[in-house]
Scaffold this active site. Structure first.
Site, PDB file in Angstrom:
ATOM      1  N   PHE A  82       0.655  -1.087   0.005  1.00 58.67           N
ATOM      2  CA  PHE A  82       0.026   0.120  -0.059  1.00 58.67           C
ATOM      3  C   PHE A  82       0.761   1.074  -0.164  1.00 58.67           C
ATOM      4  CE2 PHE A  82      -2.746  -2.926   2.383  1.00 58.67           C
ATOM      5  CZ  PHE A  82      -4.103  -2.669   1.657  1.00 58.67           C
ATOM      6  N   TYR A 150       0.122  11.016 -10.265  1.00 58.86           N
ATOM      7  CA  TYR A 150      -0.320   9.821  -9.415  1.00 58.86           C
ATOM      8  C   TYR A 150      -0.657   8.786 -10.058  1.00 58.86           C
ATOM      9  CZ  TYR A 150      -3.059   7.080  -6.308  1.00 58.86           C
ATOM     10  OH  TYR A 150      -3.588   6.168  -5.404  1.00 58.86           O
TER      11      TYR A 150
HETATM   12  N1  UFG Z   1     -14.908  17.082  -4.071  1.00 57.93           N
HETATM   13  C1  UFG Z   1     -15.536  18.317  -3.758  1.00 57.93           C
HETATM   14  N2  UFG Z   1     -15.221  19.214  -2.921  1.00 57.93           N
HETATM   15  C2  UFG Z   1     -14.165  18.622  -1.899  1.00 57.93           C
HETATM   16  C3  UFG Z   1     -13.448  17.474  -2.359  1.00 57.93           C
HETATM   17  C4  UFG Z   1     -13.863  16.719  -3.449  1.00 57.93           C
HETATM   18  O1  UFG Z   1     -16.442  18.549  -4.711  1.00 57.93           O
HETATM   19  O2  UFG Z   1     -13.935  19.358  -0.931  1.00 57.93           O
HETATM   20  C5  UFG Z   1     -15.211  16.401  -5.303  1.00 57.93           C
HETATM   21  C6  UFG Z   1     -14.056  16.120  -6.337  1.00 57.93           C
HETATM   22  O3  UFG Z   1     -13.837  17.048  -7.134  1.00 57.93           O
HETATM   23  C7  UFG Z   1     -14.519  14.771  -6.758  1.00 57.93           C
HETATM   24  C8  UFG Z   1     -15.264  13.898  -5.790  1.00 57.93           C
HETATM   25  O4  UFG Z   1     -15.690  14.939  -4.719  1.00 57.93           O
HETATM   26  O5  UFG Z   1     -15.283  15.003  -8.129  1.00 57.93           O
HETATM   27  C9  UFG Z   1     -14.702  12.782  -5.091  1.00 57.93           C
HETATM   28  O6  UFG Z   1     -13.323  13.521  -4.455  1.00 57.93           O
HETATM   29  P1  UFG Z   1     -12.225  12.862  -3.637  1.00 57.93           P
HETATM   30  O7  UFG Z   1     -11.224  13.837  -3.510  1.00 57.93           O
HETATM   31  O8  UFG Z   1     -13.071  12.264  -2.416  1.00 57.93           O
HETATM   32  O9  UFG Z   1     -11.741  11.758  -4.542  1.00 57.93           O
HETATM   33  P2  UFG Z   1     -11.014  11.611  -5.912  1.00 57.93           P
HETATM   34  O10 UFG Z   1     -12.380  11.028  -6.633  1.00 57.93           O
HETATM   35  O11 UFG Z   1     -10.578  12.930  -6.475  1.00 57.93           O
HETATM   36  O12 UFG Z   1      -9.912  10.680  -5.652  1.00 57.93           O
HETATM   37  C10 UFG Z   1     -10.135   9.172  -5.679  1.00 57.93           C
HETATM   38  C11 UFG Z   1      -9.012   8.691  -4.895  1.00 57.93           C
HETATM   39  C12 UFG Z   1      -7.671   8.803  -5.702  1.00 57.93           C
HETATM   40  C13 UFG Z   1      -7.786   8.265  -7.127  1.00 57.93           C
HETATM   41  C14 UFG Z   1      -8.982   9.196  -7.833  1.00 57.93           C
HETATM   42  C15 UFG Z   1      -9.103   8.625  -9.167  1.00 57.93           C
HETATM   43  O13 UFG Z   1      -9.040   9.247  -3.739  1.00 57.93           O
HETATM   44  O14 UFG Z   1      -6.626   8.136  -4.757  1.00 57.93           O
HETATM   45  O15 UFG Z   1     -10.115   8.833  -6.930  1.00 57.93           O
HETATM   46  O16 UFG Z   1      -9.328   9.525  -9.927  1.00 57.93           O
HETATM   47  F1  UFG Z   1      -6.677   8.700  -7.584  1.00 57.93           F
END
Ligand code: UFG
Length: 347
Positions: A82, A150
């Protein structure tokens, strides 16, 4: 694994990054099932308190001596890897860190594994290897074109594993997670990043009054409500998949790549609405610009792992997933970093 006890007797599973969010939940499940674990973690992001079972080694993958010592001291049968950096935004700003930690340091691990004749690894990969998907739901055979360092670093490591198998006979299972969420249903461990960037923890922190509002990143995506759609999967379901992968490799199974998601997409606005129902409090939101590098929709097909390894998610409903996270937040004071809550008297 009752009838396989003889096979696993005196053998240990090395879990790199086992003090992190998904790693610690996997260690807990492994222990529940009778496996012996050695967690190897530098505690840069992980929490010592999260390793509730097994042995713990404070070590960095850059440190070959400590890594070698760990393999010499314990009879390691297989590795679950991990340990990595995992913030998309940070990777865009600092790609060097991502290629160093996720690729170069990962090579150290493979080197020491091979020196010790350890040839089975379960690798923590990501949906970020796909980039902007060509269709939904995404299949493992779909094109991989990461849009950030990433995702690229994880894809490079997947490819390294492929060539190590050909040259050295190392067998692997790479698990491409979609959005890991929720917390241990027993409430002992949960998600605790610092700084926190993930949607569900930020929504719950807002519900607790630790943040004034949740920013909604982008409302002009080509989705029904204009916000991004993601596939949220419970961390304990992810943990279970690692155990199935480990067992498949132990039985001589071939190297594989599997997606891991629930197959259901929820928009950012929908996540906030479900969270409001769970916490029964108001959660203030503010509309904001798109976040760089966010694909509009990511939803997995996990048919392959269901069919081949018999994996089945237990916590499919988003409401249940958020409930487990909320319970942990409440009973464990919103994480090990959240001392502030005590001081404010909020919990
Ligand atoms: N989002 C918001 N506001 C916030 C945080 C997130 O609107 O304050 C949105 C993001 O734009 C996204 C969704 O919520 O559309 C989910 O965001 P996260 O940050 O929770 O998760 P991600 O989809 O960005 O990330 C996840 C994993 C990563 C991986 C990615 C693949 O955590 O490790 O999916 O795209 F790389």
């Amino acid at each position: 694994m009752n009838n396989e006890l003889t096979f696993w007797k005196d053998k240990k599973i090395l879990v790199t990054g086992g003090a992190g969010y998904i790693g610690s939940h996997t260690v807990k499940e492994l222990t529940k099932r009778g496996f012996e674990t050695v967690v190897y973690d530098n505690l840069e992001k992980g929490h010592r308190e999260a390793v509730v079972d097994g042995e713990f080694v404070l070590g960095d993958l850059a440190d070959l001596d400590t890594l070698r010592e760990t393999f010499t001291k314990h009879r390691i049968d297989s590795v679950i890897h991990f340990a990595a950096d995992s913030e998309v935004g940070e990777s865009v700003k600092n790609p060097a860190k991502y290629f160093q930690n996720n690729v170069a340091n990962g090579l150290n691990l493979l080197r020491v594994m091979l020196e010790n004749g350890v040839k089975k690894i379960v690798f923590s990969s990501t949906a970020a290897v796909y980039g902007e998907p060509e269709r939904i739901p995404i299949l493992e055979s779909d094109k991989t074109l990461p849009t950030n360092p990433y995702g690229e670093s994880k894809l490079i490591f997947e490819n390294i594993l492929k060539y190590y198998e050909l040259a050295y006979g190392l067998r692997y299972i790479s698990l491409r997670y979609f959005n890991a969420a929720g917390a241990d249903p027993d409430g002992l461990i949960g998600e605790d990043h610092n700084p926190e960037t993930h949607l569900i923890p930020l929504v719950l922190q807002t519900a607790l009054g630790l943040k004034d509002e949740v920013e909604i990143f982008g409302t002009d995506y080509d989705t029904p409500d204009g916000t991004c759609i993601r596939d949220y999967i419970h961390v304990t379901d992810l943990a279970e998949a690692h155990i199935l992968a480990l067992e498949a490799l132990a039985k001589g199974g071939e190297s594989k790549i599997y997606n891991l998601g629930n197959g259901n997409g929820y928009s950012v606005k929908e996540v906030i609405e479900v969270a409001k129902k769970v916490v029964r409090r108001e959660i203030k939101t503010v509309l904001s610009e798109r976040r760089q590098g966010d694909p509009s929709i990511l939803v997995a097909s996990s048919e392959k792992i269901m069919r081949e390894l018999g994996w089945k998610p237990k916590y499919e409903k988003l409401e249940t997933i958020i409930e487990t996270a909320w319970n942990w937040y409440k009973s464990n004071r919103a994480g090990w970093n959240m001392e502030i809550l005590y001081k404010r008297g909020d919990l």
